[in-house]
Design a protein around this motif. Sequence first.
Motif, PDB file in Angstrom:
ATOM      1  N   HIS A 219       0.841  -1.202   0.000  1.00 33.79           N
ATOM      2  CA  HIS A 219       0.000   0.000   0.000  1.00 33.79           C
ATOM      3  C   HIS A 219       0.875   1.249   0.000  1.00 33.79           C
ATOM      4  O   HIS A 219       0.598   2.216  -0.727  1.00 33.79           O
ATOM      5  CB  HIS A 219      -0.909  -0.036   1.230  1.00 33.79           C
ATOM      6  N   TRP A 220       1.925   1.239   0.792  1.00 39.99           N
ATOM      7  CA  TRP A 220       2.874   2.361   0.806  1.00 39.99           C
ATOM      8  C   TRP A 220       3.527   2.525  -0.568  1.00 39.99           C
ATOM      9  O   TRP A 220       3.603   3.628  -1.107  1.00 39.99           O
ATOM     10  CB  TRP A 220       3.928   2.116   1.877  1.00 39.99           C
ATOM     11  N   GLN A 221       3.980   1.433  -1.154  1.00 40.57           N
ATOM     12  CA  GLN A 221       4.627   1.502  -2.462  1.00 40.57           C
ATOM     13  C   GLN A 221       3.650   1.998  -3.525  1.00 40.57           C
ATOM     14  O   GLN A 221       4.030   2.746  -4.437  1.00 40.57           O
ATOM     15  CB  GLN A 221       5.194   0.145  -2.858  1.00 40.57           C
ATOM     16  N   GLY A 285      -4.339  -8.212  -9.592  1.00 44.86           N
ATOM     17  CA  GLY A 285      -3.193  -8.485 -10.451  1.00 44.86           C
ATOM     18  C   GLY A 285      -3.590  -8.212 -11.892  1.00 44.86           C
ATOM     19  O   GLY A 285      -4.304  -9.007 -12.507  1.00 44.86           O
ATOM     20  N   PRO A 286      -3.178  -7.085 -12.465  1.00 48.05           N
ATOM     21  CA  PRO A 286      -3.624  -6.725 -13.816  1.00 48.05           C
ATOM     22  C   PRO A 286      -2.944  -7.564 -14.888  1.00 48.05           C
ATOM     23  O   PRO A 286      -1.962  -8.273 -14.630  1.00 48.05           O
ATOM     24  CB  PRO A 286      -3.212  -5.254 -13.939  1.00 48.05           C
ATOM     25  N   ARG A 287      -3.476  -7.461 -16.101  1.00 51.66           N
ATOM     26  CA  ARG A 287      -2.898  -8.141 -17.260  1.00 51.66           C
ATOM     27  C   ARG A 287      -2.907  -7.198 -18.460  1.00 51.66           C
ATOM     28  O   ARG A 287      -3.744  -6.299 -18.549  1.00 51.66           O
ATOM     29  CB  ARG A 287      -3.690  -9.404 -17.612  1.00 51.66           C
ATOM     30  N   HIS A 288      -1.987  -7.455 -19.382  1.00 52.72           N
ATOM     31  CA  HIS A 288      -2.000  -6.743 -20.657  1.00 52.72           C
ATOM     32  C   HIS A 288      -3.117  -7.293 -21.542  1.00 52.72           C
ATOM     33  O   HIS A 288      -3.534  -8.451 -21.408  1.00 52.72           O
ATOM     34  CB  HIS A 288      -0.668  -6.934 -21.387  1.00 52.72           C
ATOM     35  N   ALA A 289      -3.599  -6.466 -22.444  1.00 56.57           N
ATOM     36  CA  ALA A 289      -4.560  -6.922 -23.444  1.00 56.57           C
ATOM     37  C   ALA A 289      -3.916  -8.004 -24.306  1.00 56.57           C
ATOM     38  O   ALA A 289      -2.729  -7.914 -24.653  1.00 56.57           O
ATOM     39  CB  ALA A 289      -5.014  -5.755 -24.311  1.00 56.57           C
ATOM     40  N   ILE A 290      -4.688  -9.013 -24.671  1.00 54.82           N
ATOM     41  CA  ILE A 290      -4.150 -10.128 -25.443  1.00 54.82           C
ATOM     42  C   ILE A 290      -3.603  -9.655 -26.783  1.00 54.82           C
ATOM     43  O   ILE A 290      -2.603 -10.188 -27.290  1.00 54.82           O
ATOM     44  CB  ILE A 290      -5.218 -11.232 -25.642  1.00 54.82           C
ATOM     45  N   ALA A 291      -4.223  -8.622 -27.378  1.00 56.35           N
ATOM     46  CA  ALA A 291      -3.728  -8.103 -28.656  1.00 56.35           C
ATOM     47  C   ALA A 291      -2.326  -7.516 -28.497  1.00 56.35           C
ATOM     48  O   ALA A 291      -1.465  -7.675 -29.374  1.00 56.35           O
ATOM     49  CB  ALA A 291      -4.682  -7.037 -29.193  1.00 56.35           C
ATOM     50  N   PRO A 347       7.137  -9.057 -12.648  1.00 54.88           N
ATOM     51  CA  PRO A 347       5.680  -9.084 -12.472  1.00 54.88           C
ATOM     52  C   PRO A 347       5.079  -7.691 -12.532  1.00 54.88           C
ATOM     53  O   PRO A 347       5.681  -6.712 -12.066  1.00 54.88           O
ATOM     54  CB  PRO A 347       5.502  -9.689 -11.071  1.00 54.88           C
ATOM     55  N   LEU A 348       3.901  -7.574 -13.108  1.00 55.98           N
ATOM     56  CA  LEU A 348       3.184  -6.303 -13.107  1.00 55.98           C
ATOM     57  C   LEU A 348       2.810  -5.936 -11.669  1.00 55.98           C
ATOM     58  O   LEU A 348       2.395  -6.792 -10.888  1.00 55.98           O
ATOM     59  CB  LEU A 348       1.909  -6.402 -13.949  1.00 55.98           C
ATOM     60  N   PRO A 349       2.930  -4.663 -11.297  1.00 55.48           N
ATOM     61  CA  PRO A 349       2.543  -4.264  -9.940  1.00 55.48           C
ATOM     62  C   PRO A 349       1.032  -4.325  -9.759  1.00 55.48           C
ATOM     63  O   PRO A 349       0.264  -4.151 -10.703  1.00 55.48           O
ATOM     64  CB  PRO A 349       3.052  -2.822  -9.842  1.00 55.48           C
ATOM     65  N   HIS A 350       0.602  -4.569  -8.525  1.00 56.47           N
ATOM     66  CA  HIS A 350      -0.823  -4.685  -8.239  1.00 56.47           C
ATOM     67  C   HIS A 350      -1.508  -3.325  -8.321  1.00 56.47           C
ATOM     68  O   HIS A 350      -0.863  -2.276  -8.317  1.00 56.47           O
ATOM     69  CB  HIS A 350      -1.022  -5.289  -6.849  1.00 56.47           C
ATOM     70  N   ARG A 351      -2.822  -3.352  -8.366  1.00 55.78           N
ATOM     71  CA  ARG A 351      -3.658  -2.158  -8.288  1.00 55.78           C
ATOM     72  C   ARG A 351      -4.670  -2.337  -7.164  1.00 55.78           C
ATOM     73  O   ARG A 351      -5.064  -3.456  -6.858  1.00 55.78           O
ATOM     74  CB  ARG A 351      -4.371  -1.878  -9.611  1.00 55.78           C
ATOM     75  N   GLU A 352      -5.088  -1.237  -6.516  1.00 56.78           N
ATOM     76  CA  GLU A 352      -5.966  -1.301  -5.357  1.00 56.78           C
ATOM     77  C   GLU A 352      -7.303  -0.622  -5.645  1.00 56.78           C
ATOM     78  O   GLU A 352      -7.328   0.470  -6.226  1.00 56.78           O
ATOM     79  CB  GLU A 352      -5.309  -0.624  -4.149  1.00 56.78           C
ATOM     80  N   TYR A 353      -8.387  -1.254  -5.180  1.00 55.75           N
ATOM     81  CA  TYR A 353      -9.734  -0.707  -5.336  1.00 55.75           C
ATOM     82  C   TYR A 353     -10.544  -0.980  -4.068  1.00 55.75           C
ATOM     83  O   TYR A 353     -10.461  -2.072  -3.491  1.00 55.75           O
ATOM     84  CB  TYR A 353     -10.439  -1.332  -6.550  1.00 55.75           C
ATOM     85  N   ALA A 374      -1.203   9.446 -20.526  1.00 55.21           N
ATOM     86  CA  ALA A 374      -0.952  10.650 -21.322  1.00 55.21           C
ATOM     87  C   ALA A 374      -1.057  10.371 -22.820  1.00 55.21           C
ATOM     88  O   ALA A 374      -1.465  11.246 -23.597  1.00 55.21           O
ATOM     89  CB  ALA A 374       0.419  11.221 -20.982  1.00 55.21           C
ATOM     90  N   ASP A 375      -0.706   9.144 -23.252  1.00 57.06           N
ATOM     91  CA  ASP A 375      -0.761   8.819 -24.671  1.00 57.06           C
ATOM     92  C   ASP A 375      -2.136   8.310 -25.114  1.00 57.06           C
ATOM     93  O   ASP A 375      -2.307   7.878 -26.254  1.00 57.06           O
ATOM     94  CB  ASP A 375       0.307   7.774 -25.022  1.00 57.06           C
ATOM     95  N   GLY A 376      -3.116   8.351 -24.209  1.00 54.94           N
ATOM     96  CA  GLY A 376      -4.465   7.910 -24.541  1.00 54.94           C
ATOM     97  C   GLY A 376      -4.731   6.442 -24.265  1.00 54.94           C
ATOM     98  O   GLY A 376      -5.883   5.996 -24.333  1.00 54.94           O
ATOM     99  N   ALA A 377      -3.683   5.674 -23.954  1.00 53.68           N
ATOM    100  CA  ALA A 377      -3.875   4.255 -23.651  1.00 53.68           C
ATOM    101  C   ALA A 377      -4.554   4.105 -22.291  1.00 53.68           C
ATOM    102  O   ALA A 377      -4.363   4.937 -21.398  1.00 53.68           O
ATOM    103  CB  ALA A 377      -2.532   3.544 -23.645  1.00 53.68           C
ATOM    104  N   PRO A 378      -5.351   3.060 -22.114  1.00 58.15           N
ATOM    105  CA  PRO A 378      -6.014   2.869 -20.819  1.00 58.15           C
ATOM    106  C   PRO A 378      -5.013   2.543 -19.727  1.00 58.15           C
ATOM    107  O   PRO A 378      -3.931   1.994 -19.985  1.00 58.15           O
ATOM    108  CB  PRO A 378      -6.964   1.692 -21.075  1.00 58.15           C
ATOM    109  N   GLY A 379      -5.352   2.885 -18.501  1.00 61.35           N
ATOM    110  CA  GLY A 379      -4.506   2.558 -17.367  1.00 61.35           C
ATOM    111  C   GLY A 379      -4.329   1.056 -17.222  1.00 61.35           C
ATOM    112  O   GLY A 379      -5.155   0.273 -17.718  1.00 61.35           O
ATOM    113  N   LEU A 380      -3.287   0.651 -16.522  1.00 62.83           N
ATOM    114  CA  LEU A 380      -2.954  -0.767 -16.415  1.00 62.83           C
ATOM    115  C   LEU A 380      -4.068  -1.557 -15.726  1.00 62.83           C
ATOM    116  O   LEU A 380      -4.596  -2.525 -16.290  1.00 62.83           O
ATOM    117  CB  LEU A 380      -1.646  -0.927 -15.644  1.00 62.83           C
ATOM    118  N   GLY A 381      -4.435  -1.153 -14.510  1.00 63.15           N
ATOM    119  CA  GLY A 381      -5.454  -1.892 -13.773  1.00 63.15           C
ATOM    120  C   GLY A 381      -6.857  -1.673 -14.306  1.00 63.15           C
ATOM    121  O   GLY A 381      -7.610  -2.626 -14.525  1.00 63.15           O
ATOM    122  N   SER A 382      -7.223  -0.412 -14.517  1.00 64.98           N
ATOM    123  CA  SER A 382      -8.580  -0.122 -14.981  1.00 64.98           C
ATOM    124  C   SER A 382      -8.791  -0.608 -16.413  1.00 64.98           C
ATOM    125  O   SER A 382      -9.898  -1.019 -16.781  1.00 64.98           O
ATOM    126  CB  SER A 382      -8.862   1.383 -14.873  1.00 64.98           C
TER     127      SER A 382
END
Length: 547
Positions: A219-221, A285-291, A347-353, A374-382
């Motif tokens: 949580h701190w990180q 634990g997020p994931r990249h889009a399969i594409a 590993p991809l860093p976690h996201r908190e909700y 900033a480049d218009g790409a969606p956020g990693l977790g969301s």
Amino acid sequence: MSTSPTPSRGIAPLLGNTLVILLLVACAWLFARLHEGAWWMAAPSAARGYAAAAAVLAYAGLTGWFLHRARVRERAAQPSAHASQDAVWVVHASQTGFALELADLTATSLRHSGVVVQRAGLEHLDAVRLKGMTRAVFVVSTTGEGDPPDPALGFVRQVMPQSLSLAGLQYAVLALGDREYAHFCAFGHQLDDWLRRHGAQPLFDLVEVDNADDSALRHWQHHIGQLGNGTDMPDWSAPRYESWRLRERIELNPGSLGGPAFHLVLEPTAGILPAWTAGDIAEIGPRHAIADVEAFLRASGLQGDAVVDWQGERMTLTDALARSQWPSSAGAPLFSTPQALVDACAPLPHREYSVASIPEDGALHLLVRLMQRADGAPGLGSGWLCRHARPGETIALRIRSNPNFHPPAAHVPMVLIGNGTGLAGLRAHVKARMHAGVTRNWLLFGERQRSRDFFHADELMTWHSQGVLEHLDLAFSRDDGEHRYVQHALLAQAERLRKWVDEGAVLYVCGSLAGMAPDVDATLRQILGDDRVELLRGDGRYRRDVY
């Protein structure tokens, strides 16, 4: 208090070590005089002599390494005389060395995010240096029965009694402690209270760590990562995720002026719903889009169905890449084998909700806004939760206890204040209170447009009409008229707020750290006064879950 070490700190250990060596030499000379003639019936072999010499050299080398390491850390604890104005200070106060290690990790994470870092031990800071800081994070331990670490005693006795103006300082505190002691994280809270009283503004709320709890450190990180340029860095300790299934996803605000927000429903694939408490957090634990994974594989020239070892598991290269941070795509063809590529990933860093439901709902609910980079790409977790994951797909998820945002006793009145997707944590609290048959609940909620962004409107209005919510105050900033936010709705009900606080109410704030949280805090202080707000904080009656 001087910002550099006194000469005696460096000379005393040297003199002590020198005296010990001279004493050992004298003892050896005295013992040698007790022997006459050959000291042993047979001289030791050359091999034994070489082994003894090697042992002595190894010992000397190890001792030298420890001394060098101590001096490097000592130099790191010294404030630079020419610190950059935009530097983030990472300050430690350590008794056993653990706070120092965490301060080192914190500094590394900040540098990885493009932040200029200045390191210092708390014992080396004086009033002048402190007043010159603009941003600082403090990693401090508590020792004994709530005492500061020994190195911090000088700061506590010489600097903290002074009357300082720290209005230009933004700060955060990581407090280390042990809940088995009555005064848990006492020095961290003492430092946090002192900084607030002298005008410093928190970057985010104090984070407590009980016995090196890895979830609190993540949580701190997570917060530290938001101070830089948004560059993701692997978790210091990866969460032990469980397997959940995305059962349902509904967009709540189509056509909104803000980003789209989604209501998500998840259930454990094992079929057994774990227990949690209103106010708890879901680590994803997020994931990249399969594409994107397939495009990276084409650039690498490797086959995605190849089986590799990843974080102690056997899986396909495609699956491993979906979960990991990749090396530069320009360098991808340099990896000759799938395993070599995976070994270069992290590993991809976690996201908190905030969890938006209670176990009695039979599923875990989230309220997530799709964020854009900033480049218009969606956020990693969301992006993973709101766009890429398909209903029925598996989600890596872990529920983290968040005791600082747990509900009060049933008889205590509850004031819930939030905006946007911060409604998630507040919704769970209302559900828990309704389940317990408690009706002294007051919700203040703000968003952009009532017609688009009144999340869970039917549910909230029903709760209000049924008396589950004694009061429901709303603010929609983009509707007709002057922009009106949740803090304005709170100010309009100042007299009611004073009455509820006098009756013992606990205040819960959930939502945006950048805008809503400081504005609500300022409004509370305007209505109740600084002393009353600080008293509420100290008594655990003013709690926040902000991001």
